[in-house]
Design a protein around this motif. Structure first.
Motif, PDB file in Angstrom:
ATOM      1  N   PRO B 110      -4.915  22.069  40.613  1.00  0.00           N
ATOM      2  CA  PRO B 110      -6.040  23.016  40.687  1.00  0.00           C
ATOM      3  C   PRO B 110      -7.311  22.387  41.257  1.00  0.00           C
ATOM      4  O   PRO B 110      -8.069  23.041  41.976  1.00  0.00           O
ATOM      5  N   LEU B 111      -7.512  21.091  40.975  1.00  0.00           N
ATOM      6  CA  LEU B 111      -8.692  20.418  41.526  1.00  0.00           C
ATOM      7  C   LEU B 111      -8.611  20.379  43.056  1.00  0.00           C
ATOM      8  O   LEU B 111      -9.580  20.682  43.760  1.00  0.00           O
ATOM      9  N   VAL B 114      -9.147  23.861  44.570  1.00  0.00           N
ATOM     10  CA  VAL B 114     -10.569  24.257  44.610  1.00  0.00           C
ATOM     11  C   VAL B 114     -11.286  23.537  45.748  1.00  0.00           C
ATOM     12  O   VAL B 114     -12.053  24.137  46.510  1.00  0.00           O
ATOM     13  N   GLY B 134     -11.957  28.033  38.907  1.00  0.00           N
ATOM     14  CA  GLY B 134     -10.849  27.071  38.934  1.00  0.00           C
ATOM     15  C   GLY B 134     -10.656  26.428  37.574  1.00  0.00           C
ATOM     16  O   GLY B 134      -9.531  26.288  37.084  1.00  0.00           O
ATOM     17  N   PHE B 135     -11.757  26.049  36.941  1.00  0.00           N
ATOM     18  CA  PHE B 135     -11.694  25.413  35.615  1.00  0.00           C
ATOM     19  C   PHE B 135     -11.099  26.373  34.585  1.00  0.00           C
ATOM     20  O   PHE B 135     -10.190  26.019  33.811  1.00  0.00           O
ATOM     21  N   SER B 138      -7.421  27.023  35.278  1.00  0.00           N
ATOM     22  CA  SER B 138      -6.675  25.806  34.977  1.00  0.00           C
ATOM     23  C   SER B 138      -6.500  25.641  33.470  1.00  0.00           C
ATOM     24  O   SER B 138      -5.416  25.298  32.979  1.00  0.00           O
ATOM     25  N   LEU B 144      -5.518  20.743  31.527  1.00  0.00           N
ATOM     26  CA  LEU B 144      -6.575  19.925  32.128  1.00  0.00           C
ATOM     27  C   LEU B 144      -6.033  18.516  32.364  1.00  0.00           C
ATOM     28  O   LEU B 144      -5.099  18.090  31.678  1.00  0.00           O
TER      29      LEU B 144
END
Lengths: 667, 259
Positions: B110-111, B114, B134-135, B138, B144
Motif C-alpha cells: 500500500p505504501l 500511494v 491509503g493508511f 491499509s 500495517l
C-alpha cells in the motif's frame, strides 16, 4: 452556524486534525491511547478554539501528512510511536509561535495548549516536592502528600531544606487546592514572566523562549527559574533614574533570597547598573577600591582574628574556599566544566536549544543597536553563568532535575539576541530543530530528565548511544563542538554568503554526536550482553558520584554467581581489552582465569594542598584505579561465536568498558 | 540536474558527505543507500514547507540506523504526494522506492501504491488525501508494516544476594516477543506477574513458553511461577497481529531467587 463555520475555517480544519489524531491513533493501534492518545488531540482542540480566525499556516498539511505516515509506520521501531506522537506536538508548538503576535492576548492564547500538555506530561520532580514540603511546613497549609517533610541530600536538617524559604512561601497558597495545586502559583509566575518578556522581545520571541529549551524545561513547574526570569526582565524594563536604580537593587536582593545560585545574576545587576552610568574616566577605580577593602576586612577577620567578627557568625569559609580552589587551583578543570555546560548532550545548553546559537550571533547586532540594554542583560547573564560554573564545579548541571533549568535566567539575553536575527532562514532552521526537541520531550516525558552518566534520554529514544559526553570524553574532544559552533557563528554572521556550509556544519554536528568509538561502555551494554549484573552505584542520581576523584562514570559490577557478560561476534585470535578495577577478584573469561587487583587511587595532590590530609582513599569501588587487562582468545574460550565473562571468586570486579581487537591476518 | 541555484547542490553535497562519513566510520551498509535519495530530496525541497520535515528526518536517518527506514518513508511519502514541484515529488518517490527495495519492510505494497498513485493525480488537494486514505484502507483491509528486527528482545536482569529481578519492556505489536534468560549458573525459582489488555475479545492473546512447555493466556492479570536452569529462556509472546482499534499490550514484572 454556517456563517460561523465560514468565518472560522482554519479553526475547524485544526479541530478536524485533532479528531484525526484521535482516530488515527486508534486505527493504527498505537500504544498509550488512554493518555497520550487523548491529551494530544485535546490540545489540538483547545488550539482550534483559541485560534479564532487566524490562518493556520502553510506548515499545517505537511504536519498532518507526516503524522499520518508516522502512524502508518509506527511498528517499524519500538520508539516509532513516540516520534510519531511528537509530530502533531511539534505542529502545535509551531502554531503557538506563529499566532503569538495576533490579538491582544496573543501570547497567553499561544502558550496555553502547549503549557497544558507540558504540565500534564511532566511528573512532579524531587525539587518540586521539596518546595511543596517546605511550603506546607512554613505556611501551615496542609496538603495530603506534602505535609510531612523528608530529608534529602544537601538539606541542612530534617526540617530545614537547602532551599531558601522565599519561593516555598510564595507558592504555598496553591496548596489550598491540595496536592494538585502545587503548580498553580508557578504557572501564574511563568505567565507573568512571559508577558514581561513579550515587552522586552516582542510576543513571538517570548513564546519561543517559553516553549523551547532551556525555558521549556521548567515552564510552569514549581521551580524558581521563571520567577527569576520575570524579576530580571522587570529590572531591565524599568526606566532610568535614581528611584528605579533602587528598584533594580531590590530586585537583585530578591533574586538572592529566591535562590543562592542567583547571586551571580544579582552581582551582575549591580555591576551593570554602574556600567550604565555615563562615563567618567576612572569610574571603575571606586568599586575596585571598595571590593579590595571588603576582601581585606574579611581576610583580616579570618586569618588574624580567627573569624571573630564575620565568619563565625555569618560566613561559610568553605564556600569562598571552593571558589578560590576552582579559580586558582584547578582553572583548567573549571574551564572544561564551562565547556561542557555548553556542549554536553545530556545537560549542555546547545544540544537541546540549538536556537541559542542564532541568538548569540544576534547579540552582536543587539549590542550595537541598544548598548545600555545590552549591558543590563549581558553582564548579569555572563556573571550568572561564570558564577554557576565556578561555584558548582562538576555539579553545574543540577541533574537529575529537568535538563536546562540552570540556564533559564539567561533567557532575556538570548531572547533579545534572537530578535535581531529572527528573519534569517538559518535562524528559523535552528528554531525548527529546537521545536522538534520540545515536541519529543512532551511525547516522551522521561526525556525531560538525565542522569549525567553519558546516556542521553533523547538519543536513547532514537536508538543512539553517544560516545561524546562530559563523563566519558577527554576534555580535548570539546574542541570539536567548539570548532563547529564557532564556524556556525561565523556562517550565521555572513548567512547570505555561506548558507550551504551551514548544512555541512549541522550534519557534521549530528555525526559527531553519534560517533561512537566502538567497543562496549558499561552503561550502554544491552540486556543481550549483560545478564544479572547491575551498574554501580545502584542509584542513577549523579549526586552519588559528585565526590568521586576518578571518573564519574557508572561501572558494571560482577560479584556473584549467575551474573555474566556474553560478548557476541568474537573469533579465535581476537584480543579483549578489559578496563576494570577490583580489590582482588578472579574473573573467568572463557577458559582463562584473570586475577584482578588494581591499586587504590591516591588523593590527588590538588586536594592535599587544600587541606585533605589522607593520602590513600577509603577502599570503595570508585577509589580503585581502572586498569586495562588484555586477553587473547583461543578456540577454547569461544562458544558459538560468543565469549562469556563471569565472576569466579574474591572481591567484586568493576568494568568501565570492553573493546574487542580483531586479529589482523596478513596476506 | 538543473537546480535553482548552487545552494541546492551544496545542501545535497553536505548530506552526501555526511552519508560518506557514516559509511566510512561505521562500515558500509547497503541499507544506508536510500539516504542518498533523502539528501537529494533535502536539497530540492530547501525553501519549501516540506523542508523542516525532510531535514528532521535526514538527521534522524543519519544518526540512527534503526530509525532510518521510518525517517525515509515519513519524509519521502509526504514529498511524493504534497511536493510543490515535480522534482520534489520524483525525489520523494525515489526515497520511498529505494527504501522499500533495499529494506525488507512488511506490508509495504500500500505504501508503494500511494507513492506511485501520486503521479496519476493532477489535483494537489486530491493528492493530499492519498496518504490518509491509503493508511485507512491499509489498516482496515490489510495490515500495517511490522517491526524490522527479527531477533527477539531480551529482558534486562539484576542479581543481588541470590535474588533476581527482571526489567521487562512492554510487549506490543512493534515488540511482539521478549525473552527472559535464566542466569548462567544455578537453579532459579522465578515468579512472573502478567497484565495483558487492549483487545476486544477473550481469545488467548499471549503465549508463555519455557522449553517445550507452552501456556496460552487471554487478556487479564495472571501470575505464574516456574523453575529455570542455565540455558532456559522464558519467552513472553504476543499472539495477536495488528488489528485496527486494538492496542494489544502485555506488561510483565518478574523476579525470583536461587534455589
Amino acid at each position: 452556524m454556517r456563517k460561523f463555520i465560514r468565518s472560522h475555517p482554519h479553526s475547524f480544519v485544526m479541530a478536524g486534525f485533532g479528531v484525526w489524531i484521535f482516530v488515527a491513533w486508534r486505527l493504527a493501534g498505537m500504544p498509550d491511547p488512554g493518555f497520550a492518545g487523548r491529551i494530544i488531540p485535546a490540545a489540538w482542540l483547545v488550539a482550534a478554539i483559541l485560534n479564532g480566525k487566524i490562518n493556520r499556516g502553510r506548515w499545517f498539511f505537511p504536519v498532518v501528512l507526516s503524522f499520518t505516515v508516522g502512524a502508518w509506520l509506527w511498528m517499524l521501531y519500538p520508539s516509532g510511536w513516540i516520534i510519531t506522537a511528537a509530530v502533531p506536538v511539534a505542529g502545535l508548538v509551531t502554531w503557538s509561535i506563529s499566532i503569538s503576535e495576533n490579538g491582544r492576548f496573543g501570547v497567553i492564547r499561544a502558550i496555553l495548549p502547549v503549557l497544558l500538555l507540558s504540565l500534564f506530561t511532566a511528573e512532579i520532580n524531587g525539587d518540586e516536592v521539596r518546595f511543596a514540603e517546605q511550603a506546607s511546613d512554613l505556611s501551615g497549609i496542609s496538603s495530603d502528600t506534602f505535609s510531612e517533610t523528608h530529608i534529602r541530600s544537601g538539606d541542612i536538617s530534617g526540617t530545614e531544606g537547602h532551599h531558601t524559604p522565599l519561593f516555598p512561601l510564595l507558592i504555598a497558597p496553591g496548596l489550598l487546592a491540595g496536592d494538585s495545586g502545587l503548580r498553580i502559583v508557578p504557572v501564574i509566575f511563568a505567565l507573568l514572566a512571559i508577558l514581561l518578556m513579550a515587552k522586552l522581545t516582542g510576543p513571538r520571541i517570548a513564546v519561543v523562549t517559553a516553549l523551547l529549551y532551556p525555558g521549556f524545561g521548567v515552564f510552569g513547574l514549581a521551580m524558581t527559574g521563571w520567577l527569576a526570569v520575570g524579576l530580571f526582565t522587570a529590572g531591565v524594563l524599568l526606566p532610568e533614574g535614581k528611584k528605579w536604580t533602587a528598584a533594580r537593587f531590590l530586585i537583585a536582593l530578591i533574586l538572592v533570597a529566591l535562590k543562592m545560585r542567583y547571586i551571580g545574576l544579582a552581582a551582575g545587576i549591580f555591576i551593570a547598573e554602574y556600567a550604565c552610568i555615563p562615563g567618567r574616566k576612572w569610574k571603575w577605580i571606586t568599586p575596585l577600591v571598595w571590593l579590595s577593602a571588603g576582601t581585606l576586612i574579611l581576610a583580616v577577620d579570618r586569618y588574624l582574628l580567627n573569624g571573630l567578627i564575620f565568619w563565625s557568625r555569618y560566613g561559610n569559609i568553605e564556600a569562598v574556599r571552593l571558589i578560590w580552589v576552582n579559580i586558582f587551583h584547578r582553572p583548567f578543570t573549571t574551564i572544561v566544566h564551562g565547556g561542557w555546560s555548553l556542549f554536553d548532550p545530556e545537560a549542555g545548553l546547545l544540544f537541546r536549544a540549538p536556537w541559542i546559537l542564532a541568538a548569540i550571533s544576534g547579540l552582536f547586532i543587539f549590542s550595537r543597536k541598544q548598548s545600555d540594554r545590552f549591558k543590563r542583560l549581558f553582564i548579569p547573564s555572563v556573571f550568572y553563568w561564570v558564577f554557576l560554573v565556578i561555584w558548582s564545579g562538576p555539579s553545574w548541571h543540577g541533574l537529575p532535575a529537568p535538563v536546562g533549568r540552570m540556564f533559564v535566567p539567561m533567557l532575556p539575553l538570548f531572547g533579545c539576541g534572537l530578535v535581531a536575527v529572527w528573519q534569517k532562514r538559518e535562524t528559523r532552521l535552528l528554531v525548527i530543530l529546537s521545536i522538534a526537541i520540545s515536541a519529543l520531550v512532551i511525547a516522551s516525558p522521561i526525556c525531560r530528565y538525565n542522569y549525567a552518566d553519558g546516556t542521553d534520554s533523547i538519543l536513547t529514544v532514537l536508538g543512539v548511544a553517544s560516545g561524546f559526553s562530559m563523563v566519558r570524553s577527554h576534555p580535548v574532544q570539546l574542541l570539536a563542538p567548539l570548532l563547529l559552533s564557532v564556524s556556525m557563528l561565523l556562517v550565521l554572521g555572513k548567512a547570505e554568503k555561506y548558507r550551504a556550509i551551514f548544512f555541512a556544519i549541522i550534519f557534521a554536528g549530528a555525526f559527531l554526536l553519534t560517533l561512537n568509538a566502538g567497543g562496549y561502555e558499561a552503561e550502554d551494554m544491552s540486556p543481550g550482553i549483560v545478564q544479572g549484573a547491575s551498574l554501580y552505584p545502584y542509584i542513577s542520581d549523579p549526586v552519588e558520584r559528585y565526590f568521586w576523584f576518578n571518573s564519574r562514570e557508572r561501572m558494571l559490577e560482577l560479584c556473584e554467581p549467575g551474573q555474566s557478560i556474553l560478548l557476541p561476534g568474537v573469533e579465535p585470535g581476537d584480543t579483549l581489552l578489559l578496563q576494570m578495577s577490583s580489590g582482588g577478584g578472579v574473573l573467568s573469561v572463557g577458559d582463562d582465569l584473570i586475577n584482578v587487583e588494581t591499586p587504590l587511587v591516591e588523593m590527588p595532590s590538588l586536594f592535599r594542598s587544600i587541606g585533605r590530609s589522607e593520602r590513600i582513599l577509603p577502599d570503595w569501588p570508585e577509589n580503585r584505579l581502572m586498569e586495562e587487562f588484555t586477553v587473547l582468545l583461543d578456540s577454547n574460550d569461544i562458544e558459538n561465536g560468543n565469549v562469556r565473562i563471569l565472576h569466579h571468586n574474591g572481591s567484586p570486579v568493576y568494568f568501565d568498558r570492553i573493546d574487542v581487537l580483531e586479529e589482523i591476518v596478513l596476506p | 540536474m538543473k537546480t535553482k541555484d548552487n545552494r541546492e547542490v551544496l545542501v545535497m553535497l553536505s548530506g552526501y558527505n555526511a552519508w560518506a562519513a557514516v559509511n566510512l566510520f561505521r562500515g558500509f551498509s547497503a541499507d544506508s543507500l536510500p539516504l542518498i535519495a533523502l539528501f537529494t530530496l533535502l536539497g530540492l525541497s530547501s525553501g519549501s514547507v516540506l523542508f523542516p520535515i525532510v531535514l528532521g528526518c535526514s538527521l534522524v536517518g543519519l544518526i540512527s540506523p534503526a530509525l532510518m527506514p521510518w525517517a525515509m518513508l515519513v519524509s519521502g511519502l509526504p514529498a511524493c504526494t504534497a511536493g510543490r514541484t515535480m522534482k520534489i515529488r520524483i525525489a520523494g518517490f525515489i526515497a520511498v522506492a529505494s527504501t522499500l527495495w533495499l529494506i525488507p519492510v512488511s506490508h509495504s505494497v500500500p505504501l508503494a501504491v500511494v507513492a506511485a498513485a501520486a503521479f496519476f493525480i493532477g489535483n494537489k488537494h486530491l493528492r493530499y488525501f492519498l496518504i490518509p486514505v491509503g493508511f485507512t484502507l491499509s489498516a482496515v483491509f490489510f495490515s500495517l508494516p511490522g517491526p524490522l528486527a527479527v531477533e527477539p528482545v531480551i529482558a534486562g536482569s539484576t542479581i543481588k544476594d541470590g535474588v533476581i529481578d527482571y526489567d521487562i519492556p512492554e510487549v506490543n505489536t512493534s515488540r511482539p516477543e521478549v525473552l527472559l534468560p535464566a542466569p548462567f549458573e544455578g537453579t532459579w525459582a522465578v515468579w512472573i506477574a502478567l497484565e495483558a489488555g487492549g483487545v476486544r475479545d477473550s481469545v488467548p492473546m499471549m503465549a508463555i513458553r519455557l522449553g517445550e512447555e507452552i501456556l496460552l493466556l487471554p487478556s487479564g492479570t495472571d501470575t505464574l511461577s516456574v523453575t529455570m536452569i542455565p540455558g532456559d529462556s522464558l519467552a513472553i509472546s504476543l499472539m495477536r497481529d495488528f488489528k485496527p482499534f486494538n492496542h494489544s499490550v502485555i506488561h510483565a514484572t518478574a523476579g525470583g531467587e536461587r534455589l
